[in-house]
Scaffold this motif. Structure first.
Motif, PDB file in Angstrom:
ATOM      1  N   ASP A 129       0.729  -1.128   0.103  1.00 13.58           N
ATOM      2  CA  ASP A 129      -0.044  -0.056   0.175  1.00 13.58           C
ATOM      3  C   ASP A 129       0.850   1.342   0.129  1.00 13.58           C
ATOM      4  N   ILE A 130       1.839   1.391  -0.904  1.00 15.67           N
ATOM      5  CA  ILE A 130       2.744   2.498  -1.117  1.00 15.67           C
ATOM      6  C   ILE A 130       2.565   2.991  -2.646  1.00 15.67           C
ATOM      7  N   PRO A 131       2.996   4.191  -2.892  1.00 15.01           N
ATOM      8  CA  PRO A 131       2.805   4.708  -4.184  1.00 15.01           C
ATOM      9  C   PRO A 131       3.951   4.583  -5.088  1.00 15.01           C
ATOM     10  N   ILE A 132       3.922   4.506  -6.262  1.00 15.39           N
ATOM     11  CA  ILE A 132       4.857   4.156  -7.327  1.00 15.39           C
ATOM     12  C   ILE A 132       5.274   5.746  -7.808  1.00 15.39           C
ATOM     13  N   VAL A 133       6.702   5.803  -8.074  1.00 14.49           N
ATOM     14  CA  VAL A 133       7.096   6.901  -8.578  1.00 14.49           C
ATOM     15  C   VAL A 133       7.696   6.444 -10.070  1.00 14.49           C
ATOM     16  N   ALA A 134       6.871   6.836 -11.139  1.00 14.64           N
ATOM     17  CA  ALA A 134       7.375   6.546 -12.502  1.00 14.64           C
ATOM     18  C   ALA A 134       8.345   7.550 -13.064  1.00 14.64           C
ATOM     19  N   VAL A 135       9.582   7.066 -13.313  1.00  9.67           N
ATOM     20  CA  VAL A 135      10.445   7.782 -13.735  1.00  9.67           C
ATOM     21  C   VAL A 135      10.873   7.634 -15.283  1.00  9.67           C
ATOM     22  N   PRO A 136      10.945   8.383 -15.988  1.00 13.60           N
ATOM     23  CA  PRO A 136      11.149   8.205 -17.471  1.00 13.60           C
ATOM     24  C   PRO A 136      12.736   7.586 -17.749  1.00 13.60           C
TER      25      PRO A 136
ATOM     26  N   SER B 299      -0.584   5.410  -7.948  1.00 12.35           N
ATOM     27  CA  SER B 299      -0.846   4.040  -7.109  1.00 12.35           C
ATOM     28  C   SER B 299      -0.645   3.001  -8.192  1.00 12.35           C
ATOM     29  N   GLY B 300      -0.490   1.822  -7.570  1.00 13.82           N
ATOM     30  CA  GLY B 300      -0.270   0.852  -8.285  1.00 13.82           C
ATOM     31  C   GLY B 300      -1.263   0.354  -9.300  1.00 13.82           C
ATOM     32  N   ALA B 301      -2.388   0.341  -9.023  1.00 19.55           N
ATOM     33  CA  ALA B 301      -3.458   0.531  -9.964  1.00 19.55           C
ATOM     34  C   ALA B 301      -3.285   1.248 -11.319  1.00 19.55           C
ATOM     35  N   GLU B 302      -2.782   2.561 -10.935  1.00 15.01           N
ATOM     36  CA  GLU B 302      -2.670   3.496 -11.712  1.00 15.01           C
ATOM     37  C   GLU B 302      -1.551   3.247 -13.057  1.00 15.01           C
ATOM     38  N   HIS B 303      -0.633   2.927 -12.460  1.00 12.29           N
ATOM     39  CA  HIS B 303       0.712   2.693 -13.234  1.00 12.29           C
ATOM     40  C   HIS B 303       0.797   1.710 -14.388  1.00 12.29           C
ATOM     41  N   SER B 304       1.104   2.272 -15.645  1.00 13.77           N
ATOM     42  CA  SER B 304       1.370   1.507 -16.603  1.00 13.77           C
ATOM     43  C   SER B 304       2.770   1.995 -17.404  1.00 13.77           C
ATOM     44  N   PRO B 305       3.429   1.045 -18.105  1.00 10.96           N
ATOM     45  CA  PRO B 305       4.697   1.730 -18.727  1.00 10.96           C
ATOM     46  C   PRO B 305       4.488   2.617 -19.814  1.00 10.96           C
ATOM     47  N   GLU B 306       5.466   3.518 -20.163  1.00  8.68           N
ATOM     48  CA  GLU B 306       5.200   4.145 -21.263  1.00  8.68           C
ATOM     49  C   GLU B 306       6.156   3.622 -22.486  1.00  8.68           C
ATOM     50  N   TYR B 307       5.543   3.232 -23.524  1.00  3.25           N
ATOM     51  CA  TYR B 307       6.468   2.479 -24.644  1.00  3.25           C
ATOM     52  C   TYR B 307       6.778   3.425 -25.604  1.00  3.25           C
ATOM     53  N   LEU B 308       6.173   4.560 -25.860  1.00  3.25           N
ATOM     54  CA  LEU B 308       6.437   5.514 -26.899  1.00  3.25           C
ATOM     55  C   LEU B 308       6.139   4.896 -28.400  1.00  3.25           C
ATOM     56  N   ARG B 309       6.130   3.645 -28.526  1.00  2.02           N
ATOM     57  CA  ARG B 309       5.601   3.369 -29.944  1.00  2.02           C
ATOM     58  C   ARG B 309       4.870   1.755 -29.794  1.00  2.02           C
ATOM     59  N   LEU B 310       4.212   1.575 -30.606  1.00  2.00           N
ATOM     60  CA  LEU B 310       3.685   0.209 -30.740  1.00  2.00           C
ATOM     61  C   LEU B 310       4.420  -0.898 -30.668  1.00  2.00           C
ATOM     62  N   SER B 311       4.110  -2.032 -30.022  1.00  2.00           N
ATOM     63  CA  SER B 311       4.962  -3.097 -30.230  1.00  2.00           C
ATOM     64  C   SER B 311       4.901  -3.951 -31.381  1.00  2.00           C
ATOM     65  N   GLN B 312       5.871  -4.921 -31.631  1.00  2.20           N
ATOM     66  CA  GLN B 312       5.720  -5.590 -32.943  1.00  2.20           C
ATOM     67  C   GLN B 312       4.481  -6.029 -33.173  1.00  2.20           C
ATOM     68  N   ALA B 313       4.008  -6.848 -32.016  1.00  2.00           N
ATOM     69  CA  ALA B 313       2.717  -7.598 -32.360  1.00  2.00           C
ATOM     70  C   ALA B 313       1.725  -6.560 -32.815  1.00  2.00           C
ATOM     71  N   GLU B 314       1.299  -5.559 -31.977  1.00  2.00           N
ATOM     72  CA  GLU B 314       0.679  -4.364 -32.425  1.00  2.00           C
ATOM     73  C   GLU B 314       0.850  -4.020 -34.018  1.00  2.00           C
ATOM     74  N   ARG B 315       1.956  -3.778 -34.194  1.00  2.00           N
ATOM     75  CA  ARG B 315       2.394  -2.931 -35.488  1.00  2.00           C
ATOM     76  C   ARG B 315       1.926  -3.974 -36.482  1.00  2.00           C
ATOM     77  N   GLU B 316       2.250  -5.474 -36.513  1.00  2.00           N
ATOM     78  CA  GLU B 316       1.801  -6.664 -37.484  1.00  2.00           C
ATOM     79  C   GLU B 316       0.360  -6.604 -37.574  1.00  2.00           C
TER      80      GLU B 316
END
Length: 236
Positions: A87-94, A214-231
């Motif tokens: 029950d602790i927050p996440i700090v998302a660092v680029p 929060s942990g529920a809010e956090h998601s990675p920042e990919y900057l572009r689509l994955s290979q599967a999404e591009r295909e």
């Protein structure tokens, strides 16, 4: 303030614990194993070595991207699990900012370059600006995914000496000789790859500024689509 820091955004797996302005522990490895094999055992080893009590941890700093899609997911899942369990927050660092922070205090331009494949790099342009009795990281160009020649053009326009670092350096070293007009050097081995200590140090600043989620809010920042999404888009 005590932060646990994680970086699995590239080839390096790194875990650290920052207590105020002290690096209490850091475990960094780059070897022929996946982050799913290394990250939790490394964290557990640090926990045992310094008798870390997660009830006294204030937050989880994580390299939030860009980077390896698989590596980012592993780091993100680990950070989310710890955040939700304690029950602790996440700090998302680029990620690129974390890399730049390795060179804290330099008067040179800092340009991290990560090999993003498909003839692109994850990169940005940074400088350190004196702020009272410390330095703050200033972004000249925010992290992005572009061709190396584009970032080289921007650096040449600025015209100041540049320090390159990141796993893109060996990939684009020959190209640098052809297109770079501004003077440049390379960061040494102990500074030229991802380090959880830098993620933790920068994360401590962002935590104090209230840049948490929060942990529920956090998601990675990919900057572009994955290979599967591009295909899939190409098929559609």
């Amino acid at each position: 303030m005590r932060l646990v820091a994680i970086d699995s955004s590239g080839l390096v797996a790194s875990v650290a614990v920052i207590e105020d302005d002290i690096l209490a522990a850091e475990y960094t490895i780059q070897y022929k194993k996946t982050h799913s094999q290394t990250l939790l055992p490394m964290l557990n080893e640090i926990r045992n070595m310094i008798e870390l009590d997660f009830d006294k941890v204030d937050g989880i700093a994580v390299a939030a991207g860009p980077g390896s899609f698989t590596g980012l997911r592993i780091g993100s899942a680990t950070a989310k699990g710890l955040s939700l369990a304690a029950d602790i927050p996440i700090v998302a660092v680029p990620t690129v900012e974390g890399l730049a922070y390795n060179l804290y205090g330099t008067d040179k331009i800092v340009c991290p370059i990560m090999d993003a494949k498909r003839n692109q790099v994850y990169t940005g342009i940074y400088e350190f600006v004196k702020d009272g009795d410390a330095y703050s990281l200033h972004s000249i160009k925010e992290q992005c995914a572009i061709a190396f020649d584009e970032i080289a053009f921007a650096l040449n326009e600025i015209g100041r000496e540049v320090i390159f670092l990141g796993d893109g350096v060996p990939v684009y070293r020959d190209r640098m000789k052809e297109v770079m007009q501004a003077a440049y050097t390379f960061a040494p081995a102990h500074m030229n790859r991802q380090r959880a200590a830098s993620i933790g140090a920068l994360g401590s600043i962002y935590y104090a500024q209230g840049k948490i989620q929060s942990g529920a809010e956090h998601s990675p920042e990919y900057l572009r689509l994955s290979q599967a999404e591009r295909e899939r888009k190409e098929r559609e």
